[in-house]
Design a protein around this motif. Structure first.
Motif, PDB file in Angstrom:
ATOM      1  N   GLY A 129       0.815  -1.206   0.000  1.00 31.91           N
ATOM      2  CA  GLY A 129       0.000   0.000   0.000  1.00 31.91           C
ATOM      3  C   GLY A 129       0.847   1.253   0.000  1.00 31.91           C
ATOM      4  O   GLY A 129       2.035   1.218   0.323  1.00 31.91           O
ATOM      5  N   THR A 130       0.212   2.361  -0.363  1.00 33.30           N
ATOM      6  CA  THR A 130       0.883   3.659  -0.396  1.00 33.30           C
ATOM      7  C   THR A 130      -0.084   4.732   0.086  1.00 33.30           C
ATOM      8  O   THR A 130      -1.259   4.736  -0.278  1.00 33.30           O
ATOM      9  CB  THR A 130       1.344   4.008  -1.831  1.00 33.30           C
ATOM     10  OG1 THR A 130       2.257   3.007  -2.282  1.00 33.30           O
ATOM     11  CG2 THR A 130       2.027   5.365  -1.883  1.00 33.30           C
ATOM     12  N   ILE A 131       0.444   5.653   0.889  1.00 32.24           N
ATOM     13  CA  ILE A 131      -0.301   6.850   1.261  1.00 32.24           C
ATOM     14  C   ILE A 131       0.257   7.969   0.387  1.00 32.24           C
ATOM     15  O   ILE A 131       1.438   8.301   0.469  1.00 32.24           O
ATOM     16  CB  ILE A 131      -0.136   7.189   2.749  1.00 32.24           C
ATOM     17  CG1 ILE A 131      -0.647   6.035   3.626  1.00 32.24           C
ATOM     18  CG2 ILE A 131      -0.874   8.489   3.085  1.00 32.24           C
ATOM     19  CD1 ILE A 131      -0.315   6.182   5.096  1.00 32.24           C
ATOM     20  N   TYR A 132      -0.582   8.499  -0.486  1.00 30.92           N
ATOM     21  CA  TYR A 132      -0.186   9.579  -1.392  1.00 30.92           C
ATOM     22  C   TYR A 132      -0.525  10.912  -0.728  1.00 30.92           C
ATOM     23  O   TYR A 132      -1.685  11.145  -0.368  1.00 30.92           O
ATOM     24  CB  TYR A 132      -0.918   9.462  -2.729  1.00 30.92           C
ATOM     25  CG  TYR A 132      -0.553   8.207  -3.481  1.00 30.92           C
ATOM     26  CD1 TYR A 132       0.582   8.168  -4.286  1.00 30.92           C
ATOM     27  CD2 TYR A 132      -1.332   7.056  -3.385  1.00 30.92           C
ATOM     28  CE1 TYR A 132       0.931   7.020  -4.975  1.00 30.92           C
ATOM     29  CE2 TYR A 132      -0.981   5.899  -4.067  1.00 30.92           C
ATOM     30  CZ  TYR A 132       0.145   5.890  -4.860  1.00 30.92           C
ATOM     31  OH  TYR A 132       0.494   4.752  -5.537  1.00 30.92           O
ATOM     32  N   LEU A 133       0.474  11.766  -0.576  1.00 30.80           N
ATOM     33  CA  LEU A 133       0.284  13.065   0.062  1.00 30.80           C
ATOM     34  C   LEU A 133       0.489  14.179  -0.963  1.00 30.80           C
ATOM     35  O   LEU A 133       1.434  14.132  -1.754  1.00 30.80           O
ATOM     36  CB  LEU A 133       1.286  13.252   1.207  1.00 30.80           C
ATOM     37  CG  LEU A 133       1.219  12.230   2.346  1.00 30.80           C
ATOM     38  CD1 LEU A 133       2.340  12.480   3.343  1.00 30.80           C
ATOM     39  CD2 LEU A 133      -0.128  12.283   3.037  1.00 30.80           C
ATOM     40  N   THR A 134      -0.376  15.173  -0.922  1.00 31.79           N
ATOM     41  CA  THR A 134      -0.258  16.343  -1.790  1.00 31.79           C
ATOM     42  C   THR A 134      -0.390  17.591  -0.925  1.00 31.79           C
ATOM     43  O   THR A 134      -1.392  17.764  -0.221  1.00 31.79           O
ATOM     44  CB  THR A 134      -1.348  16.354  -2.874  1.00 31.79           C
ATOM     45  OG1 THR A 134      -1.266  15.148  -3.628  1.00 31.79           O
ATOM     46  CG2 THR A 134      -1.176  17.543  -3.813  1.00 31.79           C
ATOM     47  N   TYR A 135       0.623  18.434  -0.993  1.00 29.88           N
ATOM     48  CA  TYR A 135       0.641  19.692  -0.243  1.00 29.88           C
ATOM     49  C   TYR A 135       0.442  20.849  -1.213  1.00 29.88           C
ATOM     50  O   TYR A 135       1.020  20.857  -2.305  1.00 29.88           O
ATOM     51  CB  TYR A 135       1.976  19.869   0.482  1.00 29.88           C
ATOM     52  CG  TYR A 135       2.143  21.258   1.056  1.00 29.88           C
ATOM     53  CD1 TYR A 135       1.675  21.552   2.325  1.00 29.88           C
ATOM     54  CD2 TYR A 135       2.740  22.274   0.316  1.00 29.88           C
ATOM     55  CE1 TYR A 135       1.797  22.829   2.849  1.00 29.88           C
ATOM     56  CE2 TYR A 135       2.865  23.554   0.831  1.00 29.88           C
ATOM     57  CZ  TYR A 135       2.392  23.828   2.093  1.00 29.88           C
ATOM     58  OH  TYR A 135       2.509  25.097   2.597  1.00 29.88           O
ATOM     59  N   LYS A 136      -0.373  21.821  -0.803  1.00 27.03           N
ATOM     60  CA  LYS A 136      -0.566  23.025  -1.611  1.00 27.03           C
ATOM     61  C   LYS A 136      -0.574  24.240  -0.686  1.00 27.03           C
ATOM     62  O   LYS A 136      -1.110  24.174   0.421  1.00 27.03           O
ATOM     63  CB  LYS A 136      -1.886  22.955  -2.388  1.00 27.03           C
ATOM     64  CG  LYS A 136      -1.875  21.859  -3.430  1.00 27.03           C
ATOM     65  CD  LYS A 136      -3.117  21.844  -4.261  1.00 27.03           C
ATOM     66  CE  LYS A 136      -2.999  20.730  -5.287  1.00 27.03           C
ATOM     67  NZ  LYS A 136      -4.092  20.649  -6.185  1.00 27.03           N
ATOM     68  N   LYS A 137       0.020  25.310  -1.183  1.00 27.39           N
ATOM     69  CA  LYS A 137      -0.034  26.566  -0.436  1.00 27.39           C
ATOM     70  C   LYS A 137      -1.439  27.143  -0.551  1.00 27.39           C
ATOM     71  O   LYS A 137      -2.062  27.077  -1.606  1.00 27.39           O
ATOM     72  CB  LYS A 137       0.966  27.568  -1.005  1.00 27.39           C
ATOM     73  CG  LYS A 137       2.392  27.283  -0.645  1.00 27.39           C
ATOM     74  CD  LYS A 137       3.296  28.387  -1.150  1.00 27.39           C
ATOM     75  CE  LYS A 137       4.735  28.090  -0.767  1.00 27.39           C
ATOM     76  NZ  LYS A 137       5.664  29.103  -1.295  1.00 27.39           N
TER      77      LYS A 137
END
Length: 193
Positions: free
Chosen positions: A82-90
Motif C-alpha cells: 500500500g501507499t499513502i499519497y500526500l499532496t501539499y498546496k499553499k
C-alpha cells in the motif's frame, strides 16, 4: 470352501477399511501480524513535518511545481502493498476550493463504497484542522484525509493498495494504515514560510 470364505472376508475387510469418510475441516481465519508501529519524524525540505512509521520506505522522491506551491510525495509500505499519497498546496485565497476538491475526491468512491464515515480533526496547539474519511466496502481507497492551518498550508492524502479492492482481504492492512494516517495527522507541524 474355507479358502473362499477367507478370501471373501479379506476382500470385504479391505473394501471397508479403505473407505473414504468425509471429515469436515475446521473453519480457519487468516492471521496477519504486523509489527507494532514505531515512528520517526520526517526530515525533508517540505513546508511541514510529520512522524512516519519506520516500516514505510524512506521518502526519496518529492515532486514539486516550479513555483513551489505544490508538492507530492508517496509514503510506500511494500510489506503491506500500500501507499499513502500526500499532496501539499499553499493556501492563497483558495482554501474553500482546496477543501471542496478533497471532499470531491472522497465522494468519487461512493459508487463502490458501502459507507463513508467522516471524523473532524482539530489540533489547536499546532494549528492543524481537517477531516478524516474512512471508506467502507470495495472502494479503491479505504482512507482519505485533509488538514490545513486555514491560512497558509493545505495537505491531503489518500491510501491505495496495489491490489484489486477486496474489503475483506485488505481489511487488516487498511486498519493498520488507517492508524498510521491518523498518526500523520496528529503529528503534522507546519514550518514557517
Amino acid at each position: 470352501m474355507l479358502m473362499k470364505k477367507l478370501t471373501l472376508s479379506v476382500l470385504t475387510f479391505i473394501c471397508i477399511a479403505c473407505g473414504d469418510e468425509s471429515v469436515p475441516k475446521p473453519n480457519a481465519l487468516l492471521r496477519l501480524d504486523y509489527p507494532s508501529p514505531e515512528y520517526k519524524t520526517t526530515n525533508t525540505p517540505l513546508p511541514f513535518s510529520f512522524d512516519k512509521n519506520v516500516i514505510a520506505d524512506p521518502i526519496t522522491s518529492i515532486k514539486m511545481t516550479k513555483d513551489s506551491s505544490s508538492y507530492g510525495l508517496d509514503v510506500n509500505y511494500p510489506s503491506l502493498k500500500g501507499t499513502i499519497y500526500l499532496t501539499y498546496k499553499k493556501v492563497d485565497g483558495n482554501l474553500l476550493s482546496l477543501i471542496k476538491d478533497a471532499q470531491n475526491l472522497t465522494q468519487k468512491h461512493t459508487i463502490k463504497a458501502d459507507e463513508i464515515a467522516e471524523q473532524k480533526f482539530i489540533n489547536n496547539e499546532h494549528k492543524v484542522f481537517g477531516m478524516f474519511y474512512e471508506v467502507g466496502g470495495n472502494a479503491a481507497s479505504q482512507s482519505q484525509f485533509y488538514v490545513t492551518d486555514s491560512i497558509n498550508h493545505f495537505l491531503n492524502g489518500s491510501l491505495y493498495f496495489y491490489a484489486k479492492p477486496n474489503y475483506d482481504s485488505l481489511y487488516p492492512a487498511a486498519v493498520y494504515l488507517k492508524n498510521d494516517i491518523k498518526h500523520i495527522m496528529e503529528t503534522i507541524e507546519w514550518k514557517e514560510n
